[in-house]
Write a protein that holds these residues in place. Structure first.
Motif, PDB file in Angstrom:
ATOM      1  N   GLN A 136       2.998   9.388   2.723  1.00 62.13           N
ATOM      2  CA  GLN A 136       4.001   8.537   2.084  1.00 62.13           C
ATOM      3  C   GLN A 136       5.285   9.325   1.843  1.00 62.13           C
ATOM      4  N   GLN A 137       5.143  10.559   1.383  1.00 65.41           N
ATOM      5  CA  GLN A 137       6.313  11.388   1.133  1.00 65.41           C
ATOM      6  C   GLN A 137       7.069  11.679   2.425  1.00 65.41           C
TER       7      GLN A 137
ATOM      8  N   ARG B  22      -0.597   3.726  -9.165  1.00 63.94           N
ATOM      9  CA  ARG B  22      -0.955   3.189  -7.851  1.00 63.94           C
ATOM     10  C   ARG B  22      -0.690   1.690  -7.857  1.00 63.94           C
TER      11      ARG B  22
ATOM     12  N   HIS C 244      -0.696   2.471  -2.639  1.00 63.04           N
ATOM     13  CA  HIS C 244       0.305   3.538  -2.604  1.00 63.04           C
ATOM     14  C   HIS C 244       0.292   4.277  -3.940  1.00 63.04           C
TER      15      HIS C 244
ATOM     16  N   CYS D 100       6.339  -0.110  -7.163  1.00 62.06           N
ATOM     17  CA  CYS D 100       6.022   0.882  -6.140  1.00 62.06           C
ATOM     18  C   CYS D 100       7.282   1.204  -5.346  1.00 62.06           C
TER      19      CYS D 100
ATOM     20  N   LEU E  77       7.433   2.272  -2.405  1.00 65.11           N
ATOM     21  CA  LEU E  77       7.246   1.984  -0.987  1.00 65.11           C
ATOM     22  C   LEU E  77       7.294   0.498  -0.673  1.00 65.11           C
ATOM     23  N   CYS E  78       6.673  -0.333  -1.534  1.00 67.35           N
ATOM     24  CA  CYS E  78       6.572  -1.757  -1.202  1.00 67.35           C
ATOM     25  C   CYS E  78       7.109  -2.675  -2.293  1.00 67.35           C
TER      26      CYS E  78
ATOM     27  N   TRP F   3       7.048   9.802   5.137  1.00 70.55           N
ATOM     28  CA  TRP F   3       7.638   8.541   5.575  1.00 70.55           C
ATOM     29  C   TRP F   3       8.925   8.264   4.807  1.00 70.55           C
TER      30      TRP F   3
END
Length: 157
Positions: free
Chosen positions: A86-87, A7, A12, A35, A37-38, A89
Motif C-alpha cells: 500500500q505504501q 483498518r 487496508h 481510509c 486508499l479507498c 502504491w
C-alpha cells in the motif's frame, strides 16, 4: 498524541494520529476518519502494543510470536507485506501526480492532440471512461487507468 492502528472494511491498514481517545471517537462518530486508499469511513481500530521509550540504557525488546505488528502477519490481508505494498502504491501515485498535468475531463481530447502532434508532448492525467480509453487504444494511443485515492486528487505538493 495517540497513534492508532486502523483498518477499513476493505482490509487496508493505516495509522491515524489523534489528540486523544475522545478525539478519535468523536471523529469516527462523525465519519471523519477515512481510509487514505479507498476513502471508506467504516474504520475499525486494531489492537496494538504500546510503544514505550525506556531510554538508551534499556535493551530493545524484540517481539515474540508470529505477529510483529498488532495481529497482522505478512501472509494475512493487511499484514506487513500488504501495508508495504500500500505504501509503495501510494508513493507511485504521488510520483505520477507530481509529474503530470491534470487536464480533467479534457483527457481524451488532449491525448489525441498530443498523439497527432497538435500539442506539445507531455505527461497528462484526467478522467476518461472505459469506452473512451478503448477508443484511444483503437487509435494507437496508450493509456493507463490509475485510481487516485480521495485526498490525493487535489494539487500535488
Amino acid at each position: 498524541m495517540k497513534v492508532l492502528d486502523l483498518r477499513c472494511a476493505h482490509g487496508h491498514a493505516f495509522e491515524g494520529w489523534f489528540a486523544s481517545e475522545r478525539d478519535f471517537a468523536s471523529q469516527q462518530e462523525h465519519q471523519m476518519v477515512a481510509c487514505p486508499l479507498c476513502a471508506d469511513t467504516a474504520v475499525t481500530r486494531l489492537p496494538s502494543a504500546p510503544r514505550l521509550n525506556l531510554g538508551a540504557s534499556a535493551p530493545a525488546q524484540q517481539p515474540t510470536g508470529p505477529a510483529t505488528h498488532g495481529a497482522a502477519r505478512d501472509d494475512m490481508p493487511g499484514g506487513e507485506g500488504a501495508v508495504a505494498m500500500q505504501q509503495l502504491w501510494l508513493q507511485a501515485v504521488r510520483h505520477v501526480m507530481s509529474r503530470t498535468e491534470d487536464v480533467g475531463e479534457r483527457f481524451t481530447e488532449e491525448a489525441r492532440r498530443i498523439h497527432y502532434g497538435e500539442a506539445p508532448s507531455r505527461g497528462i492525467r484526467g478522467q476518461a471512461t472505459a469506452e473512451q480509453r478503448a477508443a484511444l487504444a483503437d487509435e494507437g494511443i496508450e493509456t493507463v487507468a490509475l485510481p487516485v485515492p480521495p485526498g490525493l486528487d487535489g494539487p500535488a505538493h
